[in-house]
Scaffold this motif. Structure first.
Motif, PDB file in Angstrom:
ATOM      1  N   HIS A   1      21.871  -4.773  60.487  1.00  0.00           N
ATOM      2  CA  HIS A   1      22.813  -5.605  61.377  1.00  0.00           C
ATOM      3  C   HIS A   1      22.828  -6.329  63.006  1.00  0.00           C
ATOM      4  N   LEU A   2      22.073  -5.334  63.238  1.00  0.00           N
ATOM      5  CA  LEU A   2      21.241  -6.047  64.628  1.00  0.00           C
ATOM      6  C   LEU A   2      20.585  -6.884  64.777  1.00  0.00           C
ATOM      7  N   LEU A   3      19.873  -7.416  64.275  1.00  0.00           N
ATOM      8  CA  LEU A   3      18.564  -8.640  64.057  1.00  0.00           C
ATOM      9  C   LEU A   3      19.729  -9.455  63.267  1.00  0.00           C
ATOM     10  N   GLY A   4      20.491  -9.436  62.499  1.00  0.00           N
ATOM     11  CA  GLY A   4      20.993 -10.198  61.894  1.00  0.00           C
ATOM     12  C   GLY A   4      20.702 -10.919  61.232  1.00  0.00           C
ATOM     13  N   VAL A   5      19.122 -10.858  60.395  1.00  0.00           N
ATOM     14  CA  VAL A   5      18.170 -10.722  58.911  1.00  0.00           C
ATOM     15  C   VAL A   5      19.062  -9.781  58.054  1.00  0.00           C
ATOM     16  N   PRO A   6      17.872 -10.718  56.999  1.00  0.00           N
ATOM     17  CA  PRO A   6      18.978  -9.626  55.905  1.00  0.00           C
ATOM     18  C   PRO A   6      18.138  -8.721  55.704  1.00  0.00           C
ATOM     19  N   HIS A   7      18.764  -7.537  54.626  1.00  0.00           N
ATOM     20  CA  HIS A   7      17.787  -6.059  54.202  1.00  0.00           C
ATOM     21  C   HIS A   7      17.520  -5.997  52.932  1.00  0.00           C
ATOM     22  N   ILE A   8      16.982  -6.460  52.509  1.00  0.00           N
ATOM     23  CA  ILE A   8      16.248  -6.028  51.124  1.00  0.00           C
ATOM     24  C   ILE A   8      16.086  -4.634  51.014  1.00  0.00           C
ATOM     25  N   ALA A   9      16.341  -4.509  50.152  1.00  0.00           N
ATOM     26  CA  ALA A   9      15.850  -2.708  49.228  1.00  0.00           C
ATOM     27  C   ALA A   9      15.320  -3.236  47.357  1.00  0.00           C
ATOM     28  N   THR A  10      14.279  -3.087  47.510  1.00  0.00           N
ATOM     29  CA  THR A  10      13.760  -2.895  46.232  1.00  0.00           C
ATOM     30  C   THR A  10      14.622  -2.087  45.120  1.00  0.00           C
ATOM     31  N   GLY A  11      14.728  -0.711  45.457  1.00  0.00           N
ATOM     32  CA  GLY A  11      15.137   0.199  45.601  1.00  0.00           C
ATOM     33  C   GLY A  11      16.810  -0.206  45.153  1.00  0.00           C
ATOM     34  N   ASP A  12      17.609  -0.814  45.582  1.00  0.00           N
ATOM     35  CA  ASP A  12      18.949  -1.238  44.891  1.00  0.00           C
ATOM     36  C   ASP A  12      19.171  -2.200  44.388  1.00  0.00           C
ATOM     37  N   LEU A  13      17.942  -3.319  44.484  1.00  0.00           N
ATOM     38  CA  LEU A  13      17.158  -4.290  43.031  1.00  0.00           C
ATOM     39  C   LEU A  13      17.368  -3.699  41.933  1.00  0.00           C
ATOM     40  N   VAL A  14      16.364  -2.511  41.743  1.00  0.00           N
ATOM     41  CA  VAL A  14      16.484  -2.165  40.407  1.00  0.00           C
ATOM     42  C   VAL A  14      17.901  -1.043  40.569  1.00  0.00           C
ATOM     43  N   ARG A  15      18.469  -0.708  40.844  1.00  0.00           N
ATOM     44  CA  ARG A  15      19.819  -0.144  40.010  1.00  0.00           C
ATOM     45  C   ARG A  15      20.562  -1.480  39.999  1.00  0.00           C
ATOM     46  N   GLU A  16      20.639  -1.964  41.295  1.00  0.00           N
ATOM     47  CA  GLU A  16      21.570  -2.633  40.306  1.00  0.00           C
ATOM     48  C   GLU A  16      20.998  -4.294  38.477  1.00  0.00           C
ATOM     49  N   GLU A  17      19.961  -3.846  38.753  1.00  0.00           N
ATOM     50  CA  GLU A  17      19.366  -4.200  37.016  1.00  0.00           C
ATOM     51  C   GLU A  17      19.953  -2.863  36.530  1.00  0.00           C
TER      52      GLU A  17
ATOM     53  N   LEU B   1      12.396  -9.100  40.370  1.00  0.00           N
ATOM     54  CA  LEU B   1      13.379  -8.954  41.510  1.00  0.00           C
ATOM     55  C   LEU B   1      13.421  -9.671  42.282  1.00  0.00           C
ATOM     56  N   LEU B   2      12.388  -8.878  43.643  1.00  0.00           N
ATOM     57  CA  LEU B   2      12.107  -9.569  44.648  1.00  0.00           C
ATOM     58  C   LEU B   2      12.497 -10.881  44.693  1.00  0.00           C
ATOM     59  N   SER B   3      11.448 -11.554  43.865  1.00  0.00           N
ATOM     60  CA  SER B   3      11.288 -12.662  43.787  1.00  0.00           C
ATOM     61  C   SER B   3      12.587 -13.637  43.907  1.00  0.00           C
ATOM     62  N   LYS B   4      13.198 -12.743  42.853  1.00  0.00           N
ATOM     63  CA  LYS B   4      14.834 -13.685  42.474  1.00  0.00           C
ATOM     64  C   LYS B   4      15.745 -13.709  43.634  1.00  0.00           C
ATOM     65  N   ARG B   5      15.760 -12.330  44.463  1.00  0.00           N
ATOM     66  CA  ARG B   5      16.142 -12.025  45.708  1.00  0.00           C
ATOM     67  C   ARG B   5      15.937 -12.959  46.655  1.00  0.00           C
ATOM     68  N   LEU B   6      15.294 -13.325  46.534  1.00  0.00           N
ATOM     69  CA  LEU B   6      14.623 -14.065  47.533  1.00  0.00           C
ATOM     70  C   LEU B   6      15.192 -15.439  47.355  1.00  0.00           C
ATOM     71  N   GLN B   7      14.754 -16.216  46.533  1.00  0.00           N
ATOM     72  CA  GLN B   7      15.420 -17.414  45.911  1.00  0.00           C
ATOM     73  C   GLN B   7      17.204 -17.756  46.221  1.00  0.00           C
ATOM     74  N   ASN B   8      17.433 -16.668  45.712  1.00  0.00           N
ATOM     75  CA  ASN B   8      19.288 -16.157  46.302  1.00  0.00           C
ATOM     76  C   ASN B   8      19.345 -16.304  47.903  1.00  0.00           C
ATOM     77  N   GLY B   9      18.736 -15.992  47.887  1.00  0.00           N
ATOM     78  CA  GLY B   9      18.760 -15.932  49.730  1.00  0.00           C
ATOM     79  C   GLY B   9      18.601 -16.808  50.466  1.00  0.00           C
ATOM     80  N   VAL B  10      17.254 -17.729  49.760  1.00  0.00           N
ATOM     81  CA  VAL B  10      17.296 -19.288  50.672  1.00  0.00           C
ATOM     82  C   VAL B  10      18.248 -20.009  50.343  1.00  0.00           C
ATOM     83  N   ALA B  11      18.998 -19.533  49.459  1.00  0.00           N
ATOM     84  CA  ALA B  11      20.587 -20.733  48.387  1.00  0.00           C
ATOM     85  C   ALA B  11      21.310 -20.771  49.284  1.00  0.00           C
ATOM     86  N   LYS B  12      21.451 -19.186  50.078  1.00  0.00           N
ATOM     87  CA  LYS B  12      22.366 -18.417  50.925  1.00  0.00           C
ATOM     88  C   LYS B  12      22.412 -19.251  52.231  1.00  0.00           C
ATOM     89  N   GLY B  13      21.113 -19.505  52.811  1.00  0.00           N
ATOM     90  CA  GLY B  13      20.354 -19.786  54.129  1.00  0.00           C
ATOM     91  C   GLY B  13      20.454 -18.910  55.145  1.00  0.00           C
TER      92      GLY B  13
END
Length: 284
Positions: A73-89, A118-130
């Motif tokens: 939040h402070l730096l304005g970049v996404p926080h990508i947690a692999t643990g969250d990606l696993v729990r979402e799956e 899982l990380l690759s999919k998340r990164l691709q979605n992020g790129v699509a969102k800018g």
């Protein structure tokens, strides 16, 4: 595995192309004595001219998600947690859910192949969102993952959070999740007196609001047996990864002195980000 590696490289390459065109991020500086990383041909050399590329390391339960999220939040970049990606799956009906459930419930680490997918999919979605830049949390966990990451981008800083194991165990056993809103809380009240030259440590509980209090659940993997096994496996595997980044001059060791009120200002100080935090607070 080769196909997954190519997908990960493509995702990070998209990030790097986007980050070469973003405006300067004032206030983002490196810890004292840590130089800006070397950039590849055609890339900008000043890290403030694009979103940061940082990694958080640390044992399960140490608070990587909490501090990575705050810095996000402070730096304005996404926080990508692999643990969250696993729990979402796990919560989905996807083909990996059953396999992941068995791995997590036994306290084992998820394989490189699954994490990279899982990380690759998340990164691709992020790129699509800018999105630009990232703070990774929970990746890399192995030398193999670190080498893959090193091959596709230049991680600037690796923040290694450290906490005593007895405190980690109490923290993990005190974790609770609201079954309705998904909020994370902790009912453990940790107050360990200093002795034999070791400092004391105090961490207040992070209690839920009244509307969540009756809906708290415990994660299935937060049992004493599973937590101890997770800590054992992590400690066994973390040393080579820490040395990988230490030898490259990118590792910042940070011993948590207590809870968020004590640790957050000191972490910002270690990162030379106090002024940036003050400016953001004033603007808010």
């Amino acid at each position: 595995m080769a196909a997954m590696n190519r997908l990960l490289r493509a995702s990070f390459s998209s990030y790097l192309r986007r980050m070469s065109t973003v405006a300067p991020e004032a206030g983002v500086r490196f810890p004292p004595g840590m130089a800006a990383p070397k950039m590849g041909p055609g890339q900008r050399r000043d890290p403030r001219e694009r979103g940061v590329q940082w990694v958080f390391l640390g044992c399960p339960g140490v608070g990587k998600g909490t501090y990575a999220s705050r810095l996000s939040h402070l730096l304005g970049v996404p926080h990508i947690a692999t643990g969250d990606l696993v729990r979402e799956e796990l919560s989905s009906s996807g083909p990996l859910a059953q396999q992941l459930s068995a791995i997590v419930n036994q306290g084992h680490l998820v394989s490189d192949e699954i994490i990279i997918d899982l990380l690759s999919k998340r990164l691709q979605n992020g790129v699509a969102k800018g999105e630009t830049g990232f703070i990774l949390d929970g990746f890399p966990r192995t030398i193999r993952q670190a080498e893959i990451l090193e091959g596709v981008t230049d991680i600037e800083l690796v923040i290694n959070l450290k906490l005593r194991e007895d405190v980690l165990l109490e923290k993990c056993l005190g974790r609770r999740i609201c079954s309705q809103c998904g909020g994370n809380f902790n009912v453990a009240s940790i107050d360990i007196k200093g002795e034999n030259g070791r400092p004391g440590i105090y961490m207040a509980p992070l209690l839920p609001p009244p509307n969540c209090a009756s809906k708290l659940i415990t994660r299935s993997d937060d049992t004493e047996e599973v937590v101890k096994e997770r800590l054992r496996i992590y400690n066994e595997m973390s040393q080579p990864v820490e040395e990988f980044y230490r030898s490259r001059g990118k590792l910042l060791e940070f011993e948590l002195p207590g809870g968020i009120p004590e640790s957050w200002p000191k972490l910002l100080q270690a990162l030379n980000l106090e002024d940036h935090d003050d400016k953001q607070s004033a603007a808010a």
